[in-house]
Design a protein around this motif. Structure first.
Motif, PDB file in Angstrom:
ATOM      1  N   THR A 130      -2.999  54.097  13.625  1.00 43.70           N
ATOM      2  CA  THR A 130      -2.458  52.881  14.226  1.00 43.70           C
ATOM      3  C   THR A 130      -3.363  51.679  14.006  1.00 43.70           C
ATOM      4  O   THR A 130      -2.907  50.583  13.660  1.00 43.70           O
ATOM      5  CB  THR A 130      -2.222  53.084  15.735  1.00 43.70           C
ATOM      6  OG1 THR A 130      -1.321  54.173  15.925  1.00 43.70           O
ATOM      7  CG2 THR A 130      -1.636  51.826  16.370  1.00 43.70           C
ATOM      8  N   GLY A 131      -4.660  51.865  14.185  1.00 48.05           N
ATOM      9  CA  GLY A 131      -5.600  50.762  13.981  1.00 48.05           C
ATOM     10  C   GLY A 131      -5.559  50.232  12.562  1.00 48.05           C
ATOM     11  O   GLY A 131      -5.607  49.016  12.331  1.00 48.05           O
ATOM     12  N   GLU A 132      -5.468  51.136  11.585  1.00 49.78           N
ATOM     13  CA  GLU A 132      -5.387  50.725  10.186  1.00 49.78           C
ATOM     14  C   GLU A 132      -4.092  49.971   9.914  1.00 49.78           C
ATOM     15  O   GLU A 132      -4.071  48.985   9.169  1.00 49.78           O
ATOM     16  CB  GLU A 132      -5.466  51.955   9.278  1.00 49.78           C
ATOM     17  CG  GLU A 132      -6.792  52.699   9.334  1.00 49.78           C
ATOM     18  CD  GLU A 132      -6.766  53.983   8.543  1.00 49.78           C
ATOM     19  OE1 GLU A 132      -7.658  54.169   7.698  1.00 49.78           O
ATOM     20  OE2 GLU A 132      -5.852  54.801   8.764  1.00 49.78           O
ATOM     21  N   LEU A 133      -3.013  50.419  10.532  1.00 51.53           N
ATOM     22  CA  LEU A 133      -1.714  49.774  10.328  1.00 51.53           C
ATOM     23  C   LEU A 133      -1.690  48.373  10.915  1.00 51.53           C
ATOM     24  O   LEU A 133      -1.118  47.450  10.335  1.00 51.53           O
ATOM     25  CB  LEU A 133      -0.608  50.634  10.952  1.00 51.53           C
ATOM     26  CG  LEU A 133      -0.404  52.002  10.297  1.00 51.53           C
ATOM     27  CD1 LEU A 133       0.576  52.843  11.099  1.00 51.53           C
ATOM     28  CD2 LEU A 133       0.104  51.830   8.873  1.00 51.53           C
ATOM     29  N   ILE A 134      -2.309  48.208  12.081  1.00 49.60           N
ATOM     30  CA  ILE A 134      -2.366  46.878  12.688  1.00 49.60           C
ATOM     31  C   ILE A 134      -3.189  45.942  11.815  1.00 49.60           C
ATOM     32  O   ILE A 134      -2.867  44.762  11.657  1.00 49.60           O
ATOM     33  CB  ILE A 134      -2.938  46.962  14.114  1.00 49.60           C
ATOM     34  CG1 ILE A 134      -1.975  47.747  15.011  1.00 49.60           C
ATOM     35  CG2 ILE A 134      -3.171  45.574  14.691  1.00 49.60           C
ATOM     36  CD1 ILE A 134      -2.492  47.990  16.411  1.00 49.60           C
TER      37      ILE A 134
ATOM     38  N   THR B  76       5.264  49.846   8.143  1.00 51.24           N
ATOM     39  CA  THR B  76       4.266  50.639   8.864  1.00 51.24           C
ATOM     40  C   THR B  76       4.686  52.104   8.971  1.00 51.24           C
ATOM     41  O   THR B  76       3.833  52.999   8.957  1.00 51.24           O
ATOM     42  CB  THR B  76       4.034  50.063  10.270  1.00 51.24           C
ATOM     43  OG1 THR B  76       5.279  49.905  10.948  1.00 51.24           O
ATOM     44  CG2 THR B  76       3.331  48.715  10.188  1.00 51.24           C
ATOM     45  N   ILE B  77       5.987  52.360   9.080  1.00 50.66           N
ATOM     46  CA  ILE B  77       6.460  53.751   9.102  1.00 50.66           C
ATOM     47  C   ILE B  77       6.180  54.414   7.755  1.00 50.66           C
ATOM     48  O   ILE B  77       5.771  55.578   7.686  1.00 50.66           O
ATOM     49  CB  ILE B  77       7.962  53.817   9.443  1.00 50.66           C
ATOM     50  CG1 ILE B  77       8.161  53.519  10.929  1.00 50.66           C
ATOM     51  CG2 ILE B  77       8.547  55.185   9.095  1.00 50.66           C
ATOM     52  CD1 ILE B  77       9.584  53.659  11.404  1.00 50.66           C
ATOM     53  N   PHE B  78       6.398  53.684   6.665  1.00 50.95           N
ATOM     54  CA  PHE B  78       6.096  54.216   5.338  1.00 50.95           C
ATOM     55  C   PHE B  78       4.614  54.596   5.242  1.00 50.95           C
ATOM     56  O   PHE B  78       4.262  55.679   4.774  1.00 50.95           O
ATOM     57  CB  PHE B  78       6.443  53.172   4.269  1.00 50.95           C
ATOM     58  CG  PHE B  78       6.069  53.581   2.875  1.00 50.95           C
ATOM     59  CD1 PHE B  78       6.943  54.320   2.094  1.00 50.95           C
ATOM     60  CD2 PHE B  78       4.835  53.234   2.334  1.00 50.95           C
ATOM     61  CE1 PHE B  78       6.598  54.711   0.807  1.00 50.95           C
ATOM     62  CE2 PHE B  78       4.476  53.608   1.048  1.00 50.95           C
ATOM     63  CZ  PHE B  78       5.358  54.349   0.282  1.00 50.95           C
ATOM     64  N   ALA B  79       3.740  53.694   5.706  1.00 48.07           N
ATOM     65  CA  ALA B  79       2.299  53.948   5.624  1.00 48.07           C
ATOM     66  C   ALA B  79       1.893  55.138   6.481  1.00 48.07           C
ATOM     67  O   ALA B  79       1.041  55.947   6.087  1.00 48.07           O
ATOM     68  CB  ALA B  79       1.523  52.707   6.050  1.00 48.07           C
ATOM     69  N   GLU B  80       2.511  55.264   7.651  1.00 48.74           N
ATOM     70  CA  GLU B  80       2.172  56.378   8.547  1.00 48.74           C
ATOM     71  C   GLU B  80       2.665  57.711   7.976  1.00 48.74           C
ATOM     72  O   GLU B  80       1.947  58.708   7.995  1.00 48.74           O
ATOM     73  CB  GLU B  80       2.781  56.119   9.929  1.00 48.74           C
ATOM     74  CG  GLU B  80       2.240  57.012  11.037  1.00 48.74           C
ATOM     75  CD  GLU B  80       2.954  58.355  11.098  1.00 48.74           C
ATOM     76  OE1 GLU B  80       2.345  59.319  11.586  1.00 48.74           O
ATOM     77  OE2 GLU B  80       4.116  58.433  10.654  1.00 48.74           O
TER      78      GLU B  80
ATOM     79  N   VAL C 123      -3.337  46.113   8.607  1.00 45.02           N
ATOM     80  CA  VAL C 123      -2.425  45.767   7.518  1.00 45.02           C
ATOM     81  C   VAL C 123      -1.529  44.597   7.934  1.00 45.02           C
ATOM     82  O   VAL C 123      -1.332  43.635   7.179  1.00 45.02           O
ATOM     83  CB  VAL C 123      -1.555  46.983   7.121  1.00 45.02           C
ATOM     84  CG1 VAL C 123      -0.411  46.552   6.213  1.00 45.02           C
ATOM     85  CG2 VAL C 123      -2.405  48.037   6.422  1.00 45.02           C
ATOM     86  N   VAL C 124      -0.984  44.679   9.145  1.00 39.04           N
ATOM     87  CA  VAL C 124      -0.087  43.634   9.641  1.00 39.04           C
ATOM     88  C   VAL C 124      -0.823  42.305   9.762  1.00 39.04           C
ATOM     89  O   VAL C 124      -0.292  41.246   9.401  1.00 39.04           O
ATOM     90  CB  VAL C 124       0.523  44.042  10.999  1.00 39.04           C
ATOM     91  CG1 VAL C 124       1.292  42.877  11.618  1.00 39.04           C
ATOM     92  CG2 VAL C 124       1.441  45.239  10.823  1.00 39.04           C
ATOM     93  N   LEU C 125      -2.069  42.337  10.236  1.00 40.74           N
ATOM     94  CA  LEU C 125      -2.852  41.112  10.358  1.00 40.74           C
ATOM     95  C   LEU C 125      -3.133  40.499   8.983  1.00 40.74           C
ATOM     96  O   LEU C 125      -3.083  39.272   8.815  1.00 40.74           O
ATOM     97  CB  LEU C 125      -4.164  41.398  11.085  1.00 40.74           C
ATOM     98  CG  LEU C 125      -4.046  41.709  12.587  1.00 40.74           C
ATOM     99  CD1 LEU C 125      -5.398  42.129  13.157  1.00 40.74           C
ATOM    100  CD2 LEU C 125      -3.500  40.503  13.345  1.00 40.74           C
TER     101      LEU C 125
ATOM    102  N   ALA D 206       4.304  45.813  14.154  1.00 45.06           N
ATOM    103  CA  ALA D 206       2.958  46.393  14.116  1.00 45.06           C
ATOM    104  C   ALA D 206       2.816  47.734  14.809  1.00 45.06           C
ATOM    105  O   ALA D 206       2.212  48.661  14.263  1.00 45.06           O
ATOM    106  CB  ALA D 206       1.953  45.398  14.715  1.00 45.06           C
ATOM    107  N   ILE D 207       3.338  47.874  16.028  1.00 39.30           N
ATOM    108  CA  ILE D 207       2.995  49.046  16.833  1.00 39.30           C
ATOM    109  C   ILE D 207       4.182  49.982  17.083  1.00 39.30           C
ATOM    110  O   ILE D 207       4.083  51.190  16.881  1.00 39.30           O
ATOM    111  CB  ILE D 207       2.377  48.618  18.181  1.00 39.30           C
ATOM    112  CG1 ILE D 207       1.036  47.921  17.923  1.00 39.30           C
ATOM    113  CG2 ILE D 207       2.175  49.811  19.110  1.00 39.30           C
ATOM    114  CD1 ILE D 207       0.359  47.408  19.167  1.00 39.30           C
TER     115      ILE D 207
END
Length: 432
Positions: free
Chosen positions: A276-280, A265-269, A282-284, A30-31
Motif C-alpha cells: 500500500t505504501g508503495e502504491l500511494i 493500483t489494483i494492477f500493481a497490487e 506511485v499515486v503521488l 490511491a487506497i
C-alpha cells in the motif's frame, strides 16, 4: 441578483474542490481499490456467478457511472430550472461523505464484501452527482473572464488538500504503531472516515457562502425535457463531422484514461505485489508530474495545434499500455507511472479546450450548455465502457495484462477519429 466576482464567494466555491478531491484521490485512486482486493475473497459468488474481486470492483465503477450517466440530464435540468442547486449539492455531498464513513465497517470479513461494494457505489454517485451542481454555480458567481482562473484555483485547492490528507493516511498505514494500531485493516478504515469528515466538513464553508436557493416549480416535464435536449444535441452533432469525430475519439480514449485512473493500483497490487505504501507513492508521483504535464502539453498545443498534441498524448498512452503489459519490476512500473502523470492532466485539459474551440467554430455557442451536457454524458459512459471491458477481459482470461492490452486497442481506435478532426483552419488544410 448577487454581485459577481465576490472574493469570499469565489474562494468558498473553490474550497469545495479542496473538500471533495479527498474522495477522488483516496477512495477512487490511491487506497480503496487495493484495500477492496485485500478485504474481499479472491472469488465472490454473486447472482449465480463466480466473479474475481478485481473484476467486481471494475464492474462496481461501471455500474456507478451507468446510474450517473442516466441521471445527468435530469440533474442538469434541475440545476438550470428549479433553483435547487444548493439543496441538491448538499444532498449528494451528504450521500457521498456518509458512505465514505460507512466503509469503516468494511473490515475484511468475507461476508461483508456487499457492504464495501454498495458504499463505494453510493459514494461514487454522491461525488459525481455533486459536481453537476457545483459546476453550475460558476456562471452565477463569476464573470466569463474569471472562469479559467477560478477553475484553476479550484483544481489547485483540490490537489493540495487531497495530498495533505493522503499523506496523513499514509503515515497511519506505514507507521500504525505510532497510533497504537495492530489491526492491518484499521488504518485504511480510519482513512475512509477521515475522507468523509474532510469532505462534508470543508463543504460547510461552500454551503454557507454560495448564493442561496431561489426555488421555483420543477414542472411536470422536467425529466422528459432533460432527455429531449440531449437527443436534440445528438441529432445536431451528427450533422457536424468534426464535432462528431472528436466526440467518438474522446469517448474511446477517455475510456482508456479513466480506467487506468481507477484500476492502476489494483494492477500493481495483483501483478507486482506492491504494498500500500508503495502504491500511494506511485499515486503521488502521478499527481506531481500531472501538473507539469498539463503545462507542457498546453505549450505543445500552442506550437503544433490541439489535434496533433492530443494524438501525441494518445500514442504515449498506447506505449504506457504496452509497457504495463511487459512490466515485471517495480522500477519499471514507477517509470510507467511517470509517463501516466505526464499525459494524464494534459489530455483531460486539452480535450475540454478542443471541444470548446470546435463548438465556437461550428457556431453552436448558443447551445453550449446542452453540448457540454452531451460531453459529460459521454465522459461518464466512457468510464462505464472502459472499466467493464477491463473487468470482462480479466474475468475471461484471468490475466490482467490482457485487460491492459484491451485498453491499448481503445486508444489506437481513438486516433482513427481524432486524426480527421479539423480544429483550426491550418489543421483543415493538413487534413485535406
Amino acid at each position: 441578483m448577487e454581485q459577481k466576482n465576490n472574493k469570499k464567494v469565489l474562494r468558498s466555491w473553490a474550497i469545495f474542490d479542496w473538500a471533495n478531491s479527498a474522495y477522488a484521490l483516496v477512495i477512487s485512486t490511491a487506497i480503496f481499490p487495493t484495500y477492496f482486493v485485500k478485504a474481499t475473497p479472491q472469488i465472490i459468488h454473486f447472482l449465480g456467478f463466480d466473479i474475481s474481486n478485481a473484476a467486481l470492483y471494475s464492474y462496481s465503477v461501471s455500474f456507478s457511472y451507468i446510474i450517473i450517466a442516466a441521471l445527468s440530464p435530469i440533474l442538469s435540468g434541475i440545476a438550470d430550472f428549479s433553483g435547487r442547486r444548493m439543496f441538491f449539492l448538499k444532498v449528494f455531498t451528504l450521500m457521498g461523505s456518509l458512505n465514505c464513513m460507512v466503509l469503516y465497517f468494511f473490515n475484511g470479513s468475507d461476508d461483508l464484501w456487499w457492504l464495501g461494494t454498495t458504499a463505494f457505489i453510493l459514494s461514487t454517485i454522491g461525488f459525481a452527482g455533486s459536481l453537476v451542481f457545483y459546476d453550475s454555480y460558476l456562471p452565477i458567481i463569476a464573470t466569463e473572464d474569471q472562469f479559467d482562473k477560478l477553475s484553476a484555483r479550484g483544481y489547485s485547492y483540490g490537489y493540495v488538500g487531497s495530498v495533505i490528507l493522503l499523506v496523513v493516511i499514509l503515515v497511519m498505514i506505514q507507521k500504525p504503531e505510532l497510533f497504537g494500531i495492530t489491526d492491518p485493516y484499521l488504518p485504511s478504515r480510519i482513512g475512509f472516515v477521515l475522507v468523509g469528515i474532510w469532505w462534508v466538513g470543508f463543504a460547510q464553508i461552500t454551503f454557507k457562502n454560495l448564493p442561496k436557493d431561489n426555488r421555483s416549480a420543477l414542472g411536470k416535464g422536467f425529466i422528459r425535457n432533460g432527455y429531449s435536449e440531449i437527443n436534440k444535441v445528438i441529432k445536431e452533432a451528427i450533422k457536424q463531422a468534426d464535432v462528431m469525430r472528436f466526440l467518438l475519439g474522446f469517448f474511446l480514449f477517455s475510456a482508456g484514461v479513466q480506467t487506468v485512473i481507477y484500476l492502476a493500483t489494483i494492477f500493481a497490487e495483483k501483478e507486482l505485489k506492491m504494498e500500500t505504501g508503495e502504491l500511494i507513492l506511485v499515486v503521488l508521483i502521478i499527481q506531481l508530474i500531472a501538473i507539469l504535464g498539463a503545462m507542457l502539453f498546453a505549450r505543445v498545443s500552442g506550437l503544433i495545434g490541439n489535434r496533433n498534441a492530443i494524438i501525441i498524448q494518445i500514442l504515449i498512452w498506447i506505449i504506457i499500455c504496452l509497457l504495463a503489459y511487459f512490466t515485471t519490476s517495480k522500477i519499471m512500473f514507477y517509470f510507467t507511472a511517470g509517463l501516466v502523470g505526464m499525459v494524464l492532466g494534459g489530455i483531460q485539459a486539452l480535450s475540454r479546450a478542443t471541444y470548446s474551440k470546435l463548438l465556437l467554430r461550428q457556431n453552436t455557442d448558443k447551445d453550449l450548455t446542452s453540448y457540454f451536457s452531451l460531453y459529460d454524458v459521454l465522459y461518464k459512459l466512457s468510464i462505464v465502457s472502459g472499466t467493464f471491458i477491463f473487468g470482462l477481459v480479466y474475468q475471461l482470461t484471468d490475466n490482467m495484462r490482457y485487460s491492459v492490452l484491451a485498453l491499448a486497442v481503445l486508444f489506437l481506435s481513438s486516433i482513427l477519429f481524432i486524426a480527421k478532426v479539423r480544429v483550426s483552419p491550418k489543421e483543415e488544410i493538413e487534413t485535406a
